[in-house]
Design a protein around this motif. Structure first.
Motif, PDB file in Angstrom:
ATOM      1  N   ALA A  85       0.826  -1.213   0.000  1.00 57.92           N
ATOM      2  CA  ALA A  85       0.000   0.000   0.000  1.00 57.92           C
ATOM      3  C   ALA A  85       0.856   1.256   0.000  1.00 57.92           C
ATOM      4  O   ALA A  85       1.771   1.398   0.808  1.00 57.92           O
ATOM      5  N   GLY A  86       0.606   2.138  -0.971  1.00 53.18           N
ATOM      6  CA  GLY A  86       1.289   3.417  -1.050  1.00 53.18           C
ATOM      7  C   GLY A  86       2.686   3.384  -1.639  1.00 53.18           C
ATOM      8  O   GLY A  86       3.348   4.402  -1.716  1.00 53.18           O
ATOM      9  N   VAL A  87       3.156   2.203  -2.081  1.00 53.23           N
ATOM     10  CA  VAL A  87       4.509   2.076  -2.621  1.00 53.23           C
ATOM     11  C   VAL A  87       4.435   1.778  -4.124  1.00 53.23           C
ATOM     12  O   VAL A  87       3.794   0.810  -4.532  1.00 53.23           O
ATOM     13  N   VAL A  88       5.084   2.620  -4.938  1.00 52.93           N
ATOM     14  CA  VAL A  88       5.127   2.392  -6.379  1.00 52.93           C
ATOM     15  C   VAL A  88       6.079   1.240  -6.671  1.00 52.93           C
ATOM     16  O   VAL A  88       7.176   1.186  -6.133  1.00 52.93           O
ATOM     17  N   ASN A  89       5.633   0.293  -7.507  1.00 55.19           N
ATOM     18  CA  ASN A  89       6.472  -0.832  -7.890  1.00 55.19           C
ATOM     19  C   ASN A  89       6.536  -0.901  -9.410  1.00 55.19           C
ATOM     20  O   ASN A  89       5.509  -0.852 -10.075  1.00 55.19           O
ATOM     21  N   SER A  90       7.747  -0.983  -9.955  1.00 49.32           N
ATOM     22  CA  SER A  90       7.952  -1.052 -11.406  1.00 49.32           C
ATOM     23  C   SER A  90       8.202  -2.481 -11.842  1.00 49.32           C
ATOM     24  O   SER A  90       8.774  -3.271 -11.093  1.00 49.32           O
ATOM     25  N   GLY A  91       7.776  -2.781 -13.064  1.00 51.44           N
ATOM     26  CA  GLY A  91       8.007  -4.108 -13.609  1.00 51.44           C
ATOM     27  C   GLY A  91       8.041  -4.052 -15.120  1.00 51.44           C
ATOM     28  O   GLY A  91       7.825  -3.002 -15.729  1.00 51.44           O
ATOM     29  N   THR A  92       8.300  -5.186 -15.712  1.00 52.62           N
ATOM     30  CA  THR A  92       8.299  -5.310 -17.159  1.00 52.62           C
ATOM     31  C   THR A  92       7.264  -6.360 -17.520  1.00 52.62           C
ATOM     32  O   THR A  92       7.278  -7.469 -16.965  1.00 52.62           O
ATOM     33  N   TYR A  93       6.364  -5.998 -18.412  1.00 53.23           N
ATOM     34  CA  TYR A  93       5.296  -6.890 -18.843  1.00 53.23           C
ATOM     35  C   TYR A  93       5.662  -7.396 -20.227  1.00 53.23           C
ATOM     36  O   TYR A  93       5.746  -6.626 -21.177  1.00 53.23           O
ATOM     37  N   THR A  99       6.979  -5.859 -25.330  1.00 49.60           N
ATOM     38  CA  THR A  99       7.346  -5.666 -23.930  1.00 49.60           C
ATOM     39  C   THR A  99       7.039  -4.233 -23.517  1.00 49.60           C
ATOM     40  O   THR A  99       7.294  -3.304 -24.280  1.00 49.60           O
ATOM     41  N   MET A 100       6.449  -4.072 -22.331  1.00 49.80           N
ATOM     42  CA  MET A 100       6.096  -2.755 -21.820  1.00 49.80           C
ATOM     43  C   MET A 100       6.627  -2.588 -20.407  1.00 49.80           C
ATOM     44  O   MET A 100       6.687  -3.548 -19.646  1.00 49.80           O
ATOM     45  N   THR A 101       6.982  -1.351 -20.057  1.00 50.51           N
ATOM     46  CA  THR A 101       7.321  -1.029 -18.681  1.00 50.51           C
ATOM     47  C   THR A 101       6.022  -0.679 -17.968  1.00 50.51           C
ATOM     48  O   THR A 101       5.216   0.094 -18.477  1.00 50.51           O
ATOM     49  N   THR A 102       5.806  -1.265 -16.800  1.00 55.68           N
ATOM     50  CA  THR A 102       4.585  -1.016 -16.040  1.00 55.68           C
ATOM     51  C   THR A 102       4.930  -0.602 -14.620  1.00 55.68           C
ATOM     52  O   THR A 102       5.985  -0.947 -14.092  1.00 55.68           O
ATOM     53  N   LYS A 103       4.007   0.144 -14.014  1.00 53.76           N
ATOM     54  CA  LYS A 103       4.125   0.512 -12.602  1.00 53.76           C
ATOM     55  C   LYS A 103       2.752   0.330 -11.969  1.00 53.76           C
ATOM     56  O   LYS A 103       1.727   0.559 -12.614  1.00 53.76           O
ATOM     57  N   VAL A 104       2.744  -0.057 -10.710  1.00 50.10           N
ATOM     58  CA  VAL A 104       1.516  -0.125  -9.936  1.00 50.10           C
ATOM     59  C   VAL A 104       1.692   0.730  -8.687  1.00 50.10           C
ATOM     60  O   VAL A 104       2.763   0.744  -8.079  1.00 50.10           O
TER      61      VAL A 104
END
Length: 145
Positions: A85-93, A99-104
């Protein structure tokens, strides 16, 4: 319960609601059989994705810990995100289409899950590249099969 991590067979109901920037909502609901087990103070839930999600041929794994949930997809689509909760997390989809860079950015990370079943509830902003795609809600319920 198996010590090798195969776990017990469970019935999993997955409900996903996506709300885009225009306020339009889209939902996907499906049921599947998966496995549930505990290891090193975490609960693991593993299931195969549905054709409905566009990720057929992929397996989703959720690792539920007291303060965070890690979602991993393997197969035709590959992704790993950690929800705190409240923490941005980056990933690669990685998809068959590119391929895309994603963040949640999660606003809600809740789990009431034991070896006997329960639920997982995630609400988060999804950002692809530099664009906010919208807000996603993921509700998973787990019952013994």
């Amino acid at each position: 319960m198996s010590k090798e991590g195969k776990g017990k067979k469970v019935l999993i109901t997955v409900n996903t609601i996506q709300t885009n920037e225009l306020g339009e909502r889209d939902s996907i609901n499906f049921q599947t059989i998966g496995s549930l087990y505990s290891k090193n103070q975490a609960i693991y839930l593993i299931y195969d994705e549905s054709v409905l999600t566009g990720m057929a041929g992929s397996t989703t794994s959720l690792k539920v810990e007291p303060e965070k949930i890690t979602l991993s997809r393997m197969g035709n689509s590959q992704l790993k995100h950690t929800f705190e909760a409240g923490v941005v997390n980056s990933g690669t989809y990685v998809t068959p289409y590119g391929t895309m860079t994603t963040k949640v950015l999660p606003s809600k990370v809740a789990a009431d899950l034991t070896e006997n079943g329960g639920s997982i509830n995630l609400e988060y902003e999804l950002i692809v590249g530099k664009d906010k795609i919208g807000v996603n809600e993921l509700l998973i319920t787990v019952k013994e099969a």
